[in-house]
Design a protein around this motif. Structure first.
Motif, PDB file in Angstrom:
ATOM      1  N   ALA A  14       0.892  -1.101  -0.085  1.00  0.00           N
ATOM      2  CA  ALA A  14       0.001  -0.063  -0.075  1.00  0.00           C
ATOM      3  C   ALA A  14       0.782   1.400   0.084  1.00  0.00           C
ATOM      4  CB  ALA A  14      -0.966  -0.092   1.124  1.00  0.00           C
ATOM      5  N   ASN A  15       0.474   2.258  -0.863  1.00  0.00           N
ATOM      6  CA  ASN A  15       1.097   3.555  -0.915  1.00  0.00           C
ATOM      7  C   ASN A  15       2.417   3.351  -1.421  1.00  0.00           C
ATOM      8  OD1 ASN A  15      -1.211   4.752   0.337  1.00  0.00           O
ATOM      9  ND2 ASN A  15      -0.472   3.906   2.463  1.00  0.00           N
ATOM     10  N   LYS A  16       2.761   2.411  -2.224  1.00  0.00           N
ATOM     11  CA  LYS A  16       3.939   2.276  -2.760  1.00  0.00           C
ATOM     12  C   LYS A  16       3.967   2.455  -4.264  1.00  0.00           C
ATOM     13  CE  LYS A  16       6.226  -0.190   0.893  1.00  0.00           C
ATOM     14  NZ  LYS A  16       7.004  -1.538   1.437  1.00  0.00           N
ATOM     15  N   PRO A  17       4.196   3.340  -4.873  1.00  0.00           N
ATOM     16  CA  PRO A  17       3.692   3.637  -6.482  1.00  0.00           C
ATOM     17  C   PRO A  17       4.580   2.408  -7.241  1.00  0.00           C
ATOM     18  CG  PRO A  17       4.592   5.677  -5.482  1.00  0.00           C
ATOM     19  CD  PRO A  17       4.708   4.629  -4.374  1.00  0.00           C
ATOM     20  N   GLU A  18       5.750   2.045  -6.938  1.00  0.00           N
ATOM     21  CA  GLU A  18       6.234   0.875  -7.718  1.00  0.00           C
ATOM     22  C   GLU A  18       5.599  -0.275  -7.693  1.00  0.00           C
ATOM     23  OE1 GLU A  18       8.536   0.711  -3.804  1.00  0.00           O
ATOM     24  OE2 GLU A  18       7.675   2.316  -4.884  1.00  0.00           O
ATOM     25  N   LYS A  19       4.709  -0.539  -6.616  1.00  0.00           N
ATOM     26  CA  LYS A  19       4.087  -1.826  -6.273  1.00  0.00           C
ATOM     27  C   LYS A  19       2.584  -1.652  -6.698  1.00  0.00           C
ATOM     28  CE  LYS A  19       7.545  -3.853  -4.328  1.00  0.00           C
ATOM     29  NZ  LYS A  19       8.420  -5.050  -4.657  1.00  0.00           N
ATOM     30  N   ILE A  20       2.117  -0.742  -7.445  1.00  0.00           N
ATOM     31  CA  ILE A  20       0.717  -0.194  -7.535  1.00  0.00           C
ATOM     32  C   ILE A  20      -0.159  -1.514  -8.258  1.00  0.00           C
ATOM     33  CG2 ILE A  20       1.151   0.779  -9.740  1.00  0.00           C
ATOM     34  CD1 ILE A  20      -1.235   1.776  -7.175  1.00  0.00           C
ATOM     35  N   GLY A  21       0.799  -2.192  -9.322  1.00  0.00           N
ATOM     36  CA  GLY A  21       0.187  -3.386 -10.017  1.00  0.00           C
ATOM     37  C   GLY A  21      -0.431  -4.498  -9.089  1.00  0.00           C
ATOM     38  N   ILE A  22       0.602  -4.745  -7.993  1.00  0.00           N
ATOM     39  CA  ILE A  22       0.485  -5.727  -7.121  1.00  0.00           C
ATOM     40  C   ILE A  22      -0.857  -5.237  -5.955  1.00  0.00           C
ATOM     41  CG2 ILE A  22       1.204  -7.113  -4.966  1.00  0.00           C
ATOM     42  CD1 ILE A  22       3.927  -7.186  -6.505  1.00  0.00           C
ATOM     43  N   PHE A  23      -0.664  -4.174  -5.698  1.00  0.00           N
ATOM     44  CA  PHE A  23      -1.552  -3.315  -4.643  1.00  0.00           C
ATOM     45  C   PHE A  23      -3.066  -3.446  -5.473  1.00  0.00           C
ATOM     46  CE2 PHE A  23      -4.353   0.045  -3.400  1.00  0.00           C
ATOM     47  CZ  PHE A  23      -4.437  -0.543  -2.066  1.00  0.00           C
ATOM     48  N   ASN A  24      -3.073  -3.019  -6.848  1.00  0.00           N
ATOM     49  CA  ASN A  24      -4.315  -2.916  -7.387  1.00  0.00           C
ATOM     50  C   ASN A  24      -5.012  -4.324  -7.455  1.00  0.00           C
ATOM     51  OD1 ASN A  24      -4.383  -0.227  -7.870  1.00  0.00           O
ATOM     52  ND2 ASN A  24      -3.527  -0.283 -10.018  1.00  0.00           N
ATOM     53  N   ALA A  56     -11.429   5.001  -4.818  1.00  0.00           N
ATOM     54  CA  ALA A  56     -11.415   5.088  -5.899  1.00  0.00           C
ATOM     55  C   ALA A  56     -10.791   3.926  -6.589  1.00  0.00           C
ATOM     56  CB  ALA A  56     -10.830   6.099  -6.701  1.00  0.00           C
ATOM     57  N   ASN A  57     -11.160   3.148  -7.759  1.00  0.00           N
ATOM     58  CA  ASN A  57     -10.528   1.955  -8.357  1.00  0.00           C
ATOM     59  C   ASN A  57     -10.329   0.939  -7.167  1.00  0.00           C
ATOM     60  OD1 ASN A  57     -10.573   3.421 -10.695  1.00  0.00           O
ATOM     61  ND2 ASN A  57      -8.628   4.634  -9.902  1.00  0.00           N
ATOM     62  N   ALA A  58      -9.170   0.454  -6.886  1.00  0.00           N
ATOM     63  CA  ALA A  58      -8.837  -0.737  -6.112  1.00  0.00           C
ATOM     64  C   ALA A  58      -8.636  -0.248  -4.522  1.00  0.00           C
ATOM     65  CB  ALA A  58      -7.959  -1.592  -6.558  1.00  0.00           C
ATOM     66  N   ASP A  59      -8.585   1.280  -4.226  1.00  0.00           N
ATOM     67  CA  ASP A  59      -8.221   1.294  -2.836  1.00  0.00           C
ATOM     68  C   ASP A  59      -9.254   0.922  -1.916  1.00  0.00           C
ATOM     69  OD1 ASP A  59      -6.874   2.811  -1.084  1.00  0.00           O
ATOM     70  OD2 ASP A  59      -7.591   4.719  -1.471  1.00  0.00           O
ATOM     71  N   HIS A  96      -5.815   2.698   4.860  1.00  0.00           N
ATOM     72  CA  HIS A  96      -5.734   3.730   5.532  1.00  0.00           C
ATOM     73  C   HIS A  96      -6.433   3.755   7.127  1.00  0.00           C
ATOM     74  CE1 HIS A  96      -5.972   5.500   1.544  1.00  0.00           C
ATOM     75  NE2 HIS A  96      -6.958   4.658   1.153  1.00  0.00           N
ATOM     76  N   ASP A  97      -6.028   2.649   7.595  1.00  0.00           N
ATOM     77  CA  ASP A  97      -6.127   2.200   9.055  1.00  0.00           C
ATOM     78  C   ASP A  97      -7.503   2.272   9.456  1.00  0.00           C
ATOM     79  OD1 ASP A  97      -3.447   1.876   9.356  1.00  0.00           O
ATOM     80  OD2 ASP A  97      -2.898   4.090   9.540  1.00  0.00           O
ATOM     81  N   GLN A  98      -8.537   1.787   8.637  1.00  0.00           N
ATOM     82  CA  GLN A  98      -9.848   1.845   8.895  1.00  0.00           C
ATOM     83  C   GLN A  98     -10.365   0.275   8.746  1.00  0.00           C
ATOM     84  OE1 GLN A  98     -10.949   4.396   5.631  1.00  0.00           O
ATOM     85  NE2 GLN A  98     -11.574   6.100   6.940  1.00  0.00           N
ATOM     86  N   LYS A  99     -11.307  -0.126   9.483  1.00  0.00           N
ATOM     87  CA  LYS A  99     -11.728  -1.446   9.257  1.00  0.00           C
ATOM     88  C   LYS A  99     -13.202  -1.421   8.735  1.00  0.00           C
ATOM     89  CE  LYS A  99     -13.379  -5.034  12.610  1.00  0.00           C
ATOM     90  NZ  LYS A  99     -12.957  -5.955  11.899  1.00  0.00           N
ATOM     91  N   ALA A 100     -13.206  -2.044   7.638  1.00  0.00           N
ATOM     92  CA  ALA A 100     -14.258  -2.102   6.925  1.00  0.00           C
ATOM     93  C   ALA A 100     -15.426  -2.934   7.640  1.00  0.00           C
ATOM     94  CB  ALA A 100     -13.850  -2.823   5.569  1.00  0.00           C
ATOM     95  N   ILE A 101     -16.746  -2.366   7.536  1.00  0.00           N
ATOM     96  CA  ILE A 101     -17.993  -3.057   8.086  1.00  0.00           C
ATOM     97  C   ILE A 101     -18.807  -3.665   6.920  1.00  0.00           C
ATOM     98  CG2 ILE A 101     -19.913  -2.697   9.255  1.00  0.00           C
ATOM     99  CD1 ILE A 101     -17.232  -2.483  11.019  1.00  0.00           C
ATOM    100  N   LEU A 102     -18.903  -2.724   5.848  1.00  0.00           N
ATOM    101  CA  LEU A 102     -19.832  -3.099   4.692  1.00  0.00           C
ATOM    102  C   LEU A 102     -19.358  -2.462   3.426  1.00  0.00           C
ATOM    103  CD1 LEU A 102     -23.434  -2.588   5.965  1.00  0.00           C
ATOM    104  CD2 LEU A 102     -22.660  -4.605   5.067  1.00  0.00           C
ATOM    105  N   THR A 103     -19.442  -2.626   2.162  1.00  0.00           N
ATOM    106  CA  THR A 103     -19.311  -2.308   0.910  1.00  0.00           C
ATOM    107  C   THR A 103     -20.333  -2.411  -0.178  1.00  0.00           C
ATOM    108  OG1 THR A 103     -17.340  -1.400  -0.497  1.00  0.00           O
ATOM    109  CG2 THR A 103     -17.770  -3.742   0.074  1.00  0.00           C
ATOM    110  N   VAL A 104     -20.098  -1.346  -1.109  1.00  0.00           N
ATOM    111  CA  VAL A 104     -21.306  -1.810  -2.379  1.00  0.00           C
ATOM    112  C   VAL A 104     -19.873  -1.322  -3.459  1.00  0.00           C
ATOM    113  CG1 VAL A 104     -22.049   0.365  -2.316  1.00  0.00           C
ATOM    114  CG2 VAL A 104     -23.176  -1.272  -3.706  1.00  0.00           C
ATOM    115  N   ASP A 105     -19.871  -2.345  -4.420  1.00  0.00           N
ATOM    116  CA  ASP A 105     -19.276  -1.934  -5.500  1.00  0.00           C
ATOM    117  C   ASP A 105     -19.995  -1.061  -6.622  1.00  0.00           C
ATOM    118  OD1 ASP A 105     -17.678  -2.231  -7.621  1.00  0.00           O
ATOM    119  OD2 ASP A 105     -17.550  -4.511  -7.761  1.00  0.00           O
ATOM    120  N   VAL A 106     -19.237  -0.077  -6.893  1.00  0.00           N
ATOM    121  CA  VAL A 106     -19.914   0.857  -7.917  1.00  0.00           C
ATOM    122  C   VAL A 106     -19.206   0.868  -9.225  1.00  0.00           C
ATOM    123  CG1 VAL A 106     -21.219   2.321  -6.324  1.00  0.00           C
ATOM    124  CG2 VAL A 106     -18.877   3.196  -6.837  1.00  0.00           C
TER     125      VAL A 106
END
Length: 198
Positions: free
Chosen positions: A61-71, A144-147, A152-162
């Motif tokens: 995360a937050n490493k531009p050179e590793k963006i493909g892996i992150f995405n 946005a996108n794959a983020d 961001h040190d947040q715990k996901a509770i629910l999501t919707v894919d847009v």
């Protein structure tokens, strides 16, 4: 330890008529599978090859050179989380701890609905709307996108894919209708309660 595509937590037609088996077969079987395949190709033989999906995401995360892996890693994780954020016969007002927490942090369920739908509608282009726990407080965010919230040190509770591929076969450009029906008929509040507690 290759990353694998998790099975859907329900039959492909379980969410009909709100999300059709046709949409799920493409979304899960093609899009989600492609992220899994791409990720395995990117990490094969490297230092991340034996890591868990979460470890990979946090490592790059937050490493531009590793963006493909992150995405690709984040998209594998986000999609799995999205499948579990829905269930047959879901939706409507929550019960349990998440209901109390929503009232506490948003003022009312209706205020949460308005804010969540707004996040999904105003995410320009591809991305996600999330209910997250941040510093002990529920918040609505969008990425946005794959983020993903864990970056961001947040715990996901629910999501919707847009991303358009989540709804276009069923709703074309009517993202608002998709978000409305997601909240009324699909949200898995049991999953949200488990995430809040876990």
């Amino acid at each position: 330890m290759a990353i694998t595509l998790p099975a859907l937590p329900y039959e492909a037609n379980a969410l009909e008529p709100y999300i059709t088996a046709n949409t799920l077969s493409f979304h899960h079987g093609k899009h989600h599978q492609t992220y899994v395949t791409n990720l395995n190709n990117l990490i094969q033989g490297g230092e991340l090859a034996d890591k868990t999906l979460e470890e990979i995401i946090l490592a790059v995360a937050n490493k531009p050179e590793k963006i493909g892996i992150f995405n690709n890693a984040a998209q594998v994780w986000n999609h799995t989380f999205y499948w579990n954020s829905m269930k047959k016969g879901g939706g409507g007002a929550p019960t349990g701890a998440i209901a109390s927490k929503i009232n506490e942090d948003f003022g009312s369920y209706d205020a949460f609905v308005d804010a969540f739908k707004n996040a999904g509608l105003t995410q320009f282009g591809s991305g996600w709307a999330w209910l997250v726990l941040d510093g002990g407080k529920l918040k609505i965010t969008k990425t946005a996108n794959a983020d993903t919230p864990m970056a961001h040190d947040q715990k996901a509770i629910l999501t919707v894919d847009v991303w358009e591929h989540a709804y276009y076969l069923d709703y074309q450009n009517r993202r608002a209708d998709y978000l409305d029906l997601f909240l009324k008929h699909l949200v898995n509040w049991d999953f949200a309660n488990a995430n809040l507690k876990g």
